[in-house]
Design an enzyme around this catalytic site. Structure first.
Site, PDB file in Angstrom:
ATOM      1  N   ASP A  73       8.711  -3.373  20.930  1.00 22.33           N
ATOM      2  CA  ASP A  73      10.321  -3.671  20.740  1.00 22.33           C
ATOM      3  C   ASP A  73      11.015  -2.502  22.082  1.00 22.33           C
ATOM      4  O   ASP A  73      11.821  -3.199  22.774  1.00 22.33           O
ATOM      5  CB  ASP A  73      10.947  -3.599  19.612  1.00 22.33           C
ATOM      6  CG  ASP A  73      12.432  -3.762  19.638  1.00 22.33           C
ATOM      7  OD1 ASP A  73      12.616  -4.978  20.117  1.00 22.33           O
ATOM      8  OD2 ASP A  73      13.071  -3.133  19.117  1.00 22.33           O
ATOM      9  N   HIS A  89       1.743  -2.709  -5.151  1.00 20.40           N
ATOM     10  CA  HIS A  89       2.589  -2.090  -6.057  1.00 20.40           C
ATOM     11  C   HIS A  89       3.810  -1.230  -5.455  1.00 20.40           C
ATOM     12  O   HIS A  89       3.346  -0.784  -4.182  1.00 20.40           O
ATOM     13  CB  HIS A  89       1.640  -1.137  -6.893  1.00 20.40           C
ATOM     14  CG  HIS A  89       0.764  -1.916  -7.729  1.00 20.40           C
ATOM     15  ND1 HIS A  89      -0.392  -2.332  -7.377  1.00 20.40           N
ATOM     16  CD2 HIS A  89       0.945  -2.202  -9.123  1.00 20.40           C
ATOM     17  CE1 HIS A  89      -1.138  -3.135  -8.346  1.00 20.40           C
ATOM     18  NE2 HIS A  89      -0.117  -2.942  -9.461  1.00 20.40           N
TER      19      HIS A  89
END
Length: 158
Positions: free
Chosen positions: A128, A79
């Site tokens: 990263d 949701h």
């Protein structure tokens, strides 16, 4: 008709989003944790601030917060909820980076997935930022530590 066993499947077995319209918003919280295992070169760069891409922990912290807010975009049956608070903490240990995220809301459904997403996205940001120093970094042990609020009440990992 037999009771439905799976909340996210309709009577024909099709995936569906559970309707929470009639649920009353309540204060809810969830805390998750994970670990990015790194080699000595990465640990040294994190501790002395010499990682080539810049402030790894600051970038990962912001990435984790952003991840919590984007959870519904990533998980098809999640949701869209108001993320009213998100704290992402990163600590450099001798063998990696420990990540903890706590997400809070006052909404109709819990924030466990948001806490998981915050930790995972923060971990991905660490990877990263340091992959140029060490290609062997790994993300490990992402888990829920605690949740509070909602129909199921409070839960704490033993």
């Amino acid at each position: 008709m037999a009771a439905q066993l799976f909340t996210h499947l309709d009577s024909a077995g099709q995936a569906r989003m559970v309707d929470v319209t009639n649920k009353v918003p309540t204060v809810r919280s969830a805390t998750a944790a994970g670990f990015v295992r790194c080699g000595a070169t990465v640990i040294a760069a994190l501790r002395d601030g010499t990682a080539p891409k810049g402030d790894v922990l600051a970038v990962a912290r912001i990435a984790g917060i952003q991840g919590a807010k984007k959870t519904a975009d990533l998980l098809p049956l999640a949701h869209v909820i108001g993320v009213h608070g998100a704290v992402v903490d990163l600590v450099v240990d001798d063998d990696g980076v420990s990540i903890t995220a706590t997400v809070r809301t006052a909404d109709r459904t819990g924030v466990e997935m948001e806490a998981f997403t915050a930790v995972t996205v923060a971990a991905l940001a660490v990877v990263d930022m340091v992959k140029g120093l060490d290609k062997s970094v790994t993300i490990e042990n992402v888990r829920l530590l605690a949740k509070s609020g909602g129909k199921s009440g409070d839960w704490l990992r033993a």
